[in-house]
Design a protein around this motif. Structure first.
Motif, mmCIF file in Angstrom:
data_model
loop_
_atom_site.group_PDB
_atom_site.id
_atom_site.type_symbol
_atom_site.label_atom_id
_atom_site.label_comp_id
_atom_site.label_asym_id
_atom_site.label_seq_id
_atom_site.Cartn_x
_atom_site.Cartn_y
_atom_site.Cartn_z
ATOM 1 N N VAL A 46 4.726 -6.500 74.426
ATOM 2 C CA VAL A 46 5.741 -7.695 74.117
ATOM 3 C C VAL A 46 6.965 -7.001 73.817
ATOM 4 C CG1 VAL A 46 6.214 -9.843 72.931
ATOM 5 C CG2 VAL A 46 3.680 -9.133 73.280
ATOM 6 N N GLY A 47 7.904 -7.625 74.449
ATOM 7 C CA GLY A 47 9.320 -6.960 74.300
ATOM 8 C C GLY A 47 9.906 -6.313 75.238
ATOM 9 N N VAL A 48 9.115 -6.410 76.504
ATOM 10 C CA VAL A 48 9.625 -5.726 77.701
ATOM 11 C C VAL A 48 9.608 -6.859 78.910
ATOM 12 C CG1 VAL A 48 8.776 -4.074 79.459
ATOM 13 C CG2 VAL A 48 8.208 -3.859 76.951
ATOM 14 N N LYS A 49 10.514 -6.614 79.549
ATOM 15 C CA LYS A 49 10.995 -7.553 80.869
ATOM 16 C C LYS A 49 10.589 -6.892 82.060
ATOM 17 C CE LYS A 49 15.291 -9.367 81.587
ATOM 18 N NZ LYS A 49 16.202 -10.279 81.529
ATOM 19 N N GLU A 50 10.250 -7.607 83.168
ATOM 20 C CA GLU A 50 10.213 -6.864 84.470
ATOM 21 C C GLU A 50 11.201 -7.191 85.026
ATOM 22 O OE1 GLU A 50 5.904 -5.865 85.846
ATOM 23 O OE2 GLU A 50 5.920 -7.936 85.436
ATOM 24 N N PRO A 51 11.960 -6.284 86.260
ATOM 25 C CA PRO A 51 11.601 -4.779 86.220
ATOM 26 C C PRO A 51 11.793 -4.280 84.828
ATOM 27 C CG PRO A 51 13.618 -5.252 87.092
ATOM 28 C CD PRO A 51 13.270 -6.615 86.801
ATOM 29 N N ILE A 83 3.909 -1.482 65.917
ATOM 30 C CA ILE A 83 5.507 -1.841 66.421
ATOM 31 C C ILE A 83 6.071 -0.646 66.514
ATOM 32 C CG2 ILE A 83 7.465 -2.878 65.654
ATOM 33 C CD1 ILE A 83 5.359 -5.027 65.932
ATOM 34 N N GLU A 84 6.719 -0.483 67.626
ATOM 35 C CA GLU A 84 7.147 0.788 68.193
ATOM 36 C C GLU A 84 8.892 0.524 68.323
ATOM 37 O OE1 GLU A 84 5.264 3.054 71.051
ATOM 38 O OE2 GLU A 84 3.216 2.710 70.374
ATOM 39 N N ALA A 85 9.421 1.505 68.401
ATOM 40 C CA ALA A 85 10.947 1.178 68.292
ATOM 41 C C ALA A 85 11.481 2.198 69.603
ATOM 42 C CB ALA A 85 11.682 2.011 66.960
ATOM 43 N N HIS A 86 12.397 1.458 70.088
ATOM 44 C CA HIS A 86 12.950 2.126 71.428
ATOM 45 C C HIS A 86 14.577 1.762 71.465
ATOM 46 C CE1 HIS A 86 13.434 3.885 75.176
ATOM 47 N NE2 HIS A 86 13.872 2.846 75.739
ATOM 48 N N GLU A 87 15.269 2.683 71.191
ATOM 49 C CA GLU A 87 16.904 2.335 71.328
ATOM 50 C C GLU A 87 17.273 1.158 70.462
ATOM 51 O OE1 GLU A 87 17.905 1.985 75.605
ATOM 52 O OE2 GLU A 87 17.391 4.234 75.897
ATOM 53 N N GLY A 88 16.754 1.034 69.025
ATOM 54 C CA GLY A 88 17.044 0.053 68.159
ATOM 55 C C GLY A 88 16.105 -1.171 68.393
ATOM 56 N N ARG A 89 15.387 -1.167 69.480
ATOM 57 C CA ARG A 89 14.737 -2.524 69.671
ATOM 58 C C ARG A 89 13.296 -2.303 69.421
ATOM 59 N NH1 ARG A 89 18.164 -2.513 74.293
ATOM 60 N NH2 ARG A 89 19.722 -4.469 74.187
ATOM 61 N N SER A 90 12.555 -3.412 68.617
ATOM 62 C CA SER A 90 11.139 -3.193 68.410
ATOM 63 C C SER A 90 10.201 -3.932 69.395
ATOM 64 C CB SER A 90 10.743 -4.012 67.148
ATOM 65 O OG SER A 90 11.542 -3.546 66.163
ATOM 66 N N VAL A 91 9.362 -3.313 69.903
ATOM 67 C CA VAL A 91 8.353 -3.597 70.878
ATOM 68 C C VAL A 91 6.902 -3.404 70.282
ATOM 69 C CG1 VAL A 91 7.118 -2.945 72.952
ATOM 70 C CG2 VAL A 91 9.569 -2.338 72.706
ATOM 71 N N ALA A 92 6.388 -4.635 70.473
ATOM 72 C CA ALA A 92 5.006 -4.778 69.839
ATOM 73 C C ALA A 92 3.819 -4.442 70.846
ATOM 74 C CB ALA A 92 4.673 -6.195 69.400
ATOM 75 N N VAL A 93 3.025 -3.806 70.380
ATOM 76 C CA VAL A 93 1.759 -3.319 71.313
ATOM 77 C C VAL A 93 0.463 -3.602 70.683
ATOM 78 C CG1 VAL A 93 0.807 -1.284 72.225
ATOM 79 C CG2 VAL A 93 3.355 -1.424 71.855
ATOM 80 N N ILE A 94 -0.287 -4.413 71.264
ATOM 81 C CA ILE A 94 -1.717 -4.782 71.040
ATOM 82 C C ILE A 94 -2.649 -3.965 71.826
ATOM 83 C CG2 ILE A 94 -3.423 -6.333 70.762
ATOM 84 C CD1 ILE A 94 -1.252 -8.521 70.540
ATOM 85 N N LYS A 95 -3.548 -2.996 71.200
ATOM 86 C CA LYS A 95 -4.480 -2.427 71.830
ATOM 87 C C LYS A 95 -5.927 -3.042 71.612
ATOM 88 C CE LYS A 95 -2.106 2.077 71.502
ATOM 89 N NZ LYS A 95 -2.121 3.592 71.009
ATOM 90 N N VAL A 96 -6.489 -3.372 72.580
ATOM 91 C CA VAL A 96 -7.682 -4.046 72.792
ATOM 92 C C VAL A 96 -8.871 -3.093 73.265
ATOM 93 C CG1 VAL A 96 -9.094 -6.288 73.223
ATOM 94 C CG2 VAL A 96 -6.418 -6.234 73.101
ATOM 95 N N GLU A 97 -9.909 -3.070 72.603
ATOM 96 C CA GLU A 97 -10.958 -2.262 73.172
ATOM 97 C C GLU A 97 -12.396 -3.070 73.607
ATOM 98 O OE1 GLU A 97 -13.061 0.379 70.465
ATOM 99 O OE2 GLU A 97 -11.020 1.454 69.577
#
Length: 204
Positions: A46-51, A83-97
């Motif tokens: 979450v925090g990523v837009k396509e393209p 929560i991962e950071a990229h160029e000053g922006r936070s990106v949420a990553v949910i990993k599901v098994e």
């Protein structure tokens, strides 16, 4: 943000990856987590837009949505949030098994089909049953079929008695009787499906 995560994002959505530009409603998030847990596992970013473009996410808002989503799921999935950071922006990553048991979102299990999330079919539910649960589900089916047979025998007897009285194949009453027979069979069939579904859910 790690390079492998960036590579994953730029590869685009798939059966194991969902990309969101904004924080989704907790209900939608719960459905997504359920679908990954019931298919092959995966990640929700979450925090990523396509393209592919990093737009960032409101961390506090996302944490609230994530916690609310988990409360909608039963049994609890094996999921983790980072929560991962990229160029000053936070990106949420949910990993599901992947889960050995169907994970239900408010009582409904979902699955992932390509990039789509949809309710799990009955055949897919059966495939998620463990070997120990399958005999129990089979026994429930046998019991349900026995009850169906008993109900059909009673209905057949009642219809024959009515036919003996009516003796008029084209009378409204005869037609009503035939319709009633079909309705009863349909209702009993629904009861069988409900019994098997409840058995599967009970074992889950």
């Amino acid at each position: 943000m790690q390079k492998n995560m960036l590579d994953l994002i730029f590869a685009g959505e798939s059966e194991t990856l969902e990309l969101k530009s904004v924080v989704p409603d907790s209900r939608i998030l719960a459905n997504l987590i359920s679908s990954f847990a019931n298919t092959s596992g995966g990640q929700i970013v979450v925090g990523v837009k396509e393209p592919p473009e990093i737009v960032g996410v409101d961390e506090a808002k996302f944490h609230r949505a994530y916690e609310a989503a988990l409360k909608r799921l039963e049994p609890p999935p094996n999921a983790s949030l980072t929560i991962e950071a990229h160029e000053g922006r936070s990106v949420a990553v949910i990993k599901v098994e992947r889960s050995p048991l169907p994970v239900k979102a408010e009582g409904v299990p979902f699955v992932r089909k390509a990039t789509m999330t949809q309710p799990m079919s009955w055949n897919e539910m059966v495939r998620h049953l463990t070997p120990q649960e399958v005999p129990s589900a089979g026994e429930a089916l046998v019991d349900a079929l026995k009850r169906l047979n008993e109900q059909l025998e009673k209905r057949d007897k009642a219809i024959e008695e009515m036919r003996a009285e009516i003796r008029g194949a084209n009378s409204p009453k005869a037609k009503w009787t035939e319709r009633a027979y079909g309705v009863v069979v349909g209702v009993i069939g629904s009861i069988i499906a409900a019994v098997i579904w409840s058995v599967a859910i009970g074992h889950a």
